[in-house]
Design a protein around this motif. Structure first.
Motif, short mmCIF file in Angstrom:
data_model
loop_
_atom_site.label_atom_id
_atom_site.label_comp_id
_atom_site.label_asym_id
_atom_site.label_seq_id
_atom_site.Cartn_x
_atom_site.Cartn_y
_atom_site.Cartn_z
N ASP A 145 0.82 -1.20 0.00
CA ASP A 145 0.00 0.00 0.00
C ASP A 145 0.87 1.27 0.00
O ASP A 145 2.09 1.21 0.04
CB ASP A 145 -0.99 -0.01 1.17
N GLN A 146 0.20 2.39 -0.05
CA GLN A 146 0.87 3.68 -0.18
C GLN A 146 1.74 4.00 1.03
O GLN A 146 2.81 4.58 0.89
CB GLN A 146 -0.23 4.75 -0.34
N LYS A 147 1.28 3.63 2.24
CA LYS A 147 2.07 3.90 3.45
C LYS A 147 3.39 3.16 3.42
O LYS A 147 4.43 3.70 3.79
CB LYS A 147 1.28 3.51 4.70
N GLU A 148 3.35 1.90 3.02
CA GLU A 148 4.58 1.11 2.96
C GLU A 148 5.54 1.67 1.92
O GLU A 148 6.75 1.73 2.15
CB GLU A 148 4.25 -0.35 2.65
N ILE B 278 9.25 3.01 2.80
CA ILE B 278 10.44 2.51 2.11
C ILE B 278 11.24 3.66 1.53
O ILE B 278 12.46 3.70 1.65
CB ILE B 278 10.04 1.51 1.00
N LYS B 279 10.56 4.61 0.90
CA LYS B 279 11.24 5.75 0.28
C LYS B 279 11.98 6.59 1.33
O LYS B 279 13.15 6.94 1.15
CB LYS B 279 10.23 6.61 -0.48
N VAL B 280 11.31 6.90 2.45
CA VAL B 280 11.93 7.71 3.50
C VAL B 280 13.12 6.98 4.11
O VAL B 280 14.21 7.56 4.26
CB VAL B 280 10.89 8.08 4.59
N PHE B 281 12.94 5.72 4.48
CA PHE B 281 14.04 4.94 5.07
C PHE B 281 15.20 4.80 4.08
O PHE B 281 16.36 4.89 4.47
CB PHE B 281 13.55 3.57 5.50
N TYR C 250 12.92 -6.24 4.19
CA TYR C 250 11.73 -7.09 4.27
C TYR C 250 10.65 -6.63 3.30
O TYR C 250 10.04 -7.45 2.61
CB TYR C 250 11.19 -7.11 5.70
N LEU C 251 10.41 -5.33 3.24
CA LEU C 251 9.31 -4.83 2.42
C LEU C 251 9.62 -4.86 0.92
O LEU C 251 8.70 -4.82 0.10
CB LEU C 251 8.92 -3.42 2.85
N THR C 252 10.89 -4.92 0.55
CA THR C 252 11.25 -4.91 -0.87
C THR C 252 11.80 -6.23 -1.36
O THR C 252 12.26 -6.32 -2.50
CB THR C 252 12.29 -3.80 -1.15
N HIS C 253 11.74 -7.29 -0.55
CA HIS C 253 12.36 -8.55 -0.96
C HIS C 253 11.70 -9.17 -2.18
O HIS C 253 12.33 -9.93 -2.91
CB HIS C 253 12.42 -9.54 0.20
N ASP C 254 10.43 -8.87 -2.45
CA ASP C 254 9.77 -9.42 -3.63
C ASP C 254 10.24 -8.77 -4.93
O ASP C 254 10.07 -9.34 -6.00
CB ASP C 254 8.25 -9.26 -3.52
N ASP C 255 10.78 -7.55 -4.83
CA ASP C 255 11.22 -6.83 -6.02
C ASP C 255 12.67 -7.09 -6.38
O ASP C 255 13.18 -6.58 -7.36
CB ASP C 255 11.05 -5.31 -5.80
N CYS C 256 13.37 -7.89 -5.58
CA CYS C 256 14.81 -8.09 -5.75
C CYS C 256 15.11 -9.06 -6.90
O CYS C 256 14.39 -10.03 -7.12
CB CYS C 256 15.40 -8.62 -4.46
N ILE C 257 16.18 -8.79 -7.60
CA ILE C 257 16.66 -9.71 -8.64
C ILE C 257 17.23 -10.94 -7.95
O ILE C 257 18.00 -10.83 -7.00
CB ILE C 257 17.74 -9.04 -9.50
#
Length: 126
Positions: free
Chosen positions: A2-5, A9-12, A110-117
């Protein structure tokens, strides 16, 4: 996701990228304070520059969607080394900001692990 996540992610990612980029540039510039830990642990001078290269690569990698997860994991390896140094050679109070940054990196990983190559191929597009 969702938008909050996405916003989190962007801020962190920006905060972690800035911390690592500034640290890397300072090490490349020869700031003695950042090379002192390597001397105290009896490590070679080149090791500080090697860490600076890794920090710069991770600072750039965390800002890209496909490499943000692995860069965040790499940042946690650096944070583990920093934590070892602070616990054994400095006051343990320095572990607090290091721990906060490590938690931010864990969250990004954790939140971006699905997008990783991965070795299996490119990430799934949604």
């Amino acid at each position: 996701m969702d938008q909050k996540e996405k916003r989190l992610i962007k801020v962190f990612s920006i905060i972690l990228s800035l911390v690592f980029a500034i640290s890397s540039i300072a090490k490349f510039s020869g700031v003695e304070l950042l090379h002192l830990p390597f001397k105290e642990m009896s490590l070679s001078t080149w090791y500080g520059y090697f860490i600076a290269v890794l920090e710069m690569l991770m600072a750039m990698g965390i800002m890209k969607k496909n490499t943000s997860s692995i860069s965040a994991v790499g940042m946690n390896v650096i944070f583990a080394g920093m934590s070892f140094y602070f616990y054994n050679y400095q006051t343990p109070l320095y572990l607090i900001p290091t721990g906060i940054l490590a938690l931010m990196a864990i969250t990004v990983a954790y939140l971006t692990h699905d997008d990783c190559i991965t070795a299996q191929g490119l990430p799934k597009t949604q």
